[in-house]
Design a protein around this motif. Sequence first.
Motif, PDB file in Angstrom:
ATOM      1  N   GLY A 222      51.494  55.414  91.884  1.00  0.00           N
ATOM      2  CA  GLY A 222      51.978  55.232  93.249  1.00  0.00           C
ATOM      3  C   GLY A 222      53.474  55.436  93.391  1.00  0.00           C
ATOM      4  N   CYS A 223      54.250  54.817  92.505  1.00  0.00           N
ATOM      5  CA  CYS A 223      55.717  54.862  92.637  1.00  0.00           C
ATOM      6  C   CYS A 223      56.274  56.237  92.295  1.00  0.00           C
ATOM      7  N   TYR A 224      55.746  56.853  91.252  1.00  0.00           N
ATOM      8  CA  TYR A 224      56.293  58.123  90.793  1.00  0.00           C
ATOM      9  C   TYR A 224      55.778  59.316  91.589  1.00  0.00           C
ATOM     10  N   TYR A 225      54.448  59.395  91.728  1.00  0.00           N
ATOM     11  CA  TYR A 225      53.855  60.642  92.212  1.00  0.00           C
ATOM     12  C   TYR A 225      53.498  60.624  93.701  1.00  0.00           C
ATOM     13  N   ILE A 226      53.319  59.445  94.260  1.00  0.00           N
ATOM     14  CA  ILE A 226      53.036  59.370  95.691  1.00  0.00           C
ATOM     15  C   ILE A 226      54.320  59.139  96.484  1.00  0.00           C
ATOM     16  N   PHE A 227      55.321  58.455  95.853  1.00  0.00           N
ATOM     17  CA  PHE A 227      56.585  58.176  96.538  1.00  0.00           C
ATOM     18  C   PHE A 227      57.743  59.010  96.003  1.00  0.00           C
TER      19      PHE A 227
ATOM     20  N   LEU B 112      67.769  62.664  92.619  1.00  0.00           N
ATOM     21  CA  LEU B 112      67.994  61.413  93.352  1.00  0.00           C
ATOM     22  C   LEU B 112      66.693  60.869  93.927  1.00  0.00           C
ATOM     23  N   GLY B 113      65.868  61.745  94.490  1.00  0.00           N
ATOM     24  CA  GLY B 113      64.592  61.291  95.038  1.00  0.00           C
ATOM     25  C   GLY B 113      63.687  60.709  93.977  1.00  0.00           C
ATOM     26  N   MET B 114      63.663  61.348  92.810  1.00  0.00           N
ATOM     27  CA  MET B 114      62.820  60.857  91.732  1.00  0.00           C
ATOM     28  C   MET B 114      63.351  59.535  91.157  1.00  0.00           C
ATOM     29  N   LEU B 115      64.667  59.359  91.174  1.00  0.00           N
ATOM     30  CA  LEU B 115      65.239  58.080  90.753  1.00  0.00           C
ATOM     31  C   LEU B 115      64.816  56.935  91.672  1.00  0.00           C
ATOM     32  N   CYS B 116      64.631  57.239  92.950  1.00  0.00           N
ATOM     33  CA  CYS B 116      64.160  56.205  93.884  1.00  0.00           C
ATOM     34  C   CYS B 116      62.769  55.712  93.479  1.00  0.00           C
TER      35      CYS B 116
ATOM     36  N   LEU C 258      63.191  53.375  90.553  1.00  0.00           N
ATOM     37  CA  LEU C 258      63.721  52.082  90.984  1.00  0.00           C
ATOM     38  C   LEU C 258      62.619  51.201  91.558  1.00  0.00           C
ATOM     39  N   VAL C 259      61.770  51.765  92.421  1.00  0.00           N
ATOM     40  CA  VAL C 259      60.682  50.990  93.023  1.00  0.00           C
ATOM     41  C   VAL C 259      59.725  50.489  91.945  1.00  0.00           C
ATOM     42  N   GLN C 260      59.387  51.363  90.988  1.00  0.00           N
ATOM     43  CA  GLN C 260      58.480  50.969  89.909  1.00  0.00           C
ATOM     44  C   GLN C 260      59.068  49.828  89.082  1.00  0.00           C
ATOM     45  N   THR C 261      60.356  49.928  88.787  1.00  0.00           N
ATOM     46  CA  THR C 261      61.012  48.894  87.984  1.00  0.00           C
ATOM     47  C   THR C 261      61.010  47.552  88.706  1.00  0.00           C
ATOM     48  N   LEU C 262      61.301  47.563  90.000  1.00  0.00           N
ATOM     49  CA  LEU C 262      61.333  46.318  90.771  1.00  0.00           C
ATOM     50  C   LEU C 262      59.947  45.671  90.840  1.00  0.00           C
ATOM     51  N   ILE C 263      58.907  46.477  91.010  1.00  0.00           N
ATOM     52  CA  ILE C 263      57.541  45.938  91.067  1.00  0.00           C
ATOM     53  C   ILE C 263      57.163  45.283  89.735  1.00  0.00           C
ATOM     54  N   LEU C 264      57.460  45.967  88.625  1.00  0.00           N
ATOM     55  CA  LEU C 264      57.109  45.413  87.319  1.00  0.00           C
ATOM     56  C   LEU C 264      57.917  44.154  86.989  1.00  0.00           C
ATOM     57  N   LEU C 265      59.167  44.123  87.408  1.00  0.00           N
ATOM     58  CA  LEU C 265      59.966  42.902  87.225  1.00  0.00           C
ATOM     59  C   LEU C 265      59.345  41.728  87.988  1.00  0.00           C
ATOM     60  N   PHE C 266      58.869  41.995  89.179  1.00  0.00           N
ATOM     61  CA  PHE C 266      58.216  40.947  89.971  1.00  0.00           C
ATOM     62  C   PHE C 266      56.942  40.456  89.282  1.00  0.00           C
TER      63      PHE C 266
END
Length: 512
Positions: free
Chosen positions: A439-444, A465-469, A472-480
């Motif tokens: 979801g985070c990498y390939y859909i977003f 830059l878009g791929m870094l976003c 970032l989202v994936q990292t935040l979800i896994l941290l949660f």
Amino acid sequence: MGTVPMDQQPLLHNVGEEKGRPWRSKGGGMTVAAVEAVEKEDSPPVRGLRDAWELFGAESKRLWCIGAPIAFNIICLYGFSSSTQIFVGHIGNLELSAVAVALNVISTFSFGFLLGMGSALETLCGQAFGAGQVEMLGVYMQRSWIILVAAAILMCPLYLFAAPLLKLIGQQDEIAELAGKFAVSIIPQMFALAINFPAQKFLQAQSKVVALAWIGFLVLLLHVALLALFVFVLGWGLWGAAAAYDISAWLVSLAQVAYIVGWCKDGWTGLSWTAFRDLWAFVRLSFASAVMLCLEIWYMMILTVLTGHLDDAEIAVGSIAICMNINGWEGMIFIGLNAAISVRVSNELGSGRARATKYAVAVVLVQSFAIGLLFMTTILVTRDYFSVIFTNDKNMQRAVAEIAYLLGITMVLNSIQPVISGVAVGGGWQALVAYINLGCYYIFGLPLGFLMGYLLHWGVQGIWLGMLCGTLVQTLILLFIIWKTDWKSEAAQAAERVLLWGGQEEDLKGHA
């Protein structure tokens, strides 16, 4: 980290709860005394700053005793690819771009899949070792060899038809043709990885990692010597680089197997037909691990592919290749920490030590973030200079300097993300993380990078830059997820996972 004392082993085989139903062994359920025994063996709670500092120091020592040799070994292994590109880069820009595409796209594709398949061994061997089932590690490794060699055979067409595939996804014909020829010549290296990764995970689970570091270092020195001999002295050019790459990969794999057979008598008891039994349960976990890791590794690989569609593709691909090479060097340290925290988490969960697991995760995240900030600072300070290692072309050096700030941001994100993946592997969360990565990498992230790079005409910087976003989202979800994890529940399920994923499902049903 050693095997679990005999007086605790019956307890570890009784731990577990599934869907509100206690899981019991053939010998009966877990007693109150057994639960108290686990609590006593767990790390004490942190009650103040002094306790926190002492815990940080003790856990850091355990972590780096495992992680430093692994990181050094992986840096040496990455050095095969990096040094190959360095030598080829001084032949010409076309050769550099072709080899970069072959290694960063074709080889990375197979590398990611095989490493992911082999990572199933991290979960199973780590938790089995923590539960005192050391004698099963050799059988698990042999199962993994069977599965990975079969996977390598299935991936051979990817190498054989690399040139048309690269053209199909938009690479320039000249780069694609040369990259395809180089890809065919490094097929033997792929089969070496099928032997390497299971042997590596077998040793990591037992924290026998110093030998890995020595093997990687000595073979890297030999690899550089072979490159100099084949490429420049004998004048074999690109094909000399491929020959050195194949030889070095097989030397590492054979040396690891020799060490296991000669010096790991506790986990290795010889070849066994048992390795062919219950393969399907092992395949399921291996495939889940492969999907999880591949979605991560292939994500940044796609960055190299997308830049091939831009104007002046030779400079665009070359500049990205140099940045990804530097990022890869830093990434190898965190892959080492990934392996170390996977060992720590799987061993502690296998031993039923929930609090110790939580503390290990917290310590590695703090240290990884600090290291990532240090690398980002270094890149930003040297942004105009570090590319001279790879190329003498001034245009290429300027192109690298323009995107160096994105490399710095990537290094910070990549200091956290691989470590979180290590926690996931140690805990057996591969399937969950695979969905999150998708979801985070390939859909977003990927569509956003395409939008910024092509539709907004931001070029390489927009794609990156878009791929870094997405990262970032994936990292935040896994941290949660880690923050909300009930480690006691994870420890309770670890023994059940050892049976289920080890192909002992009938035993598990008998325990119910």
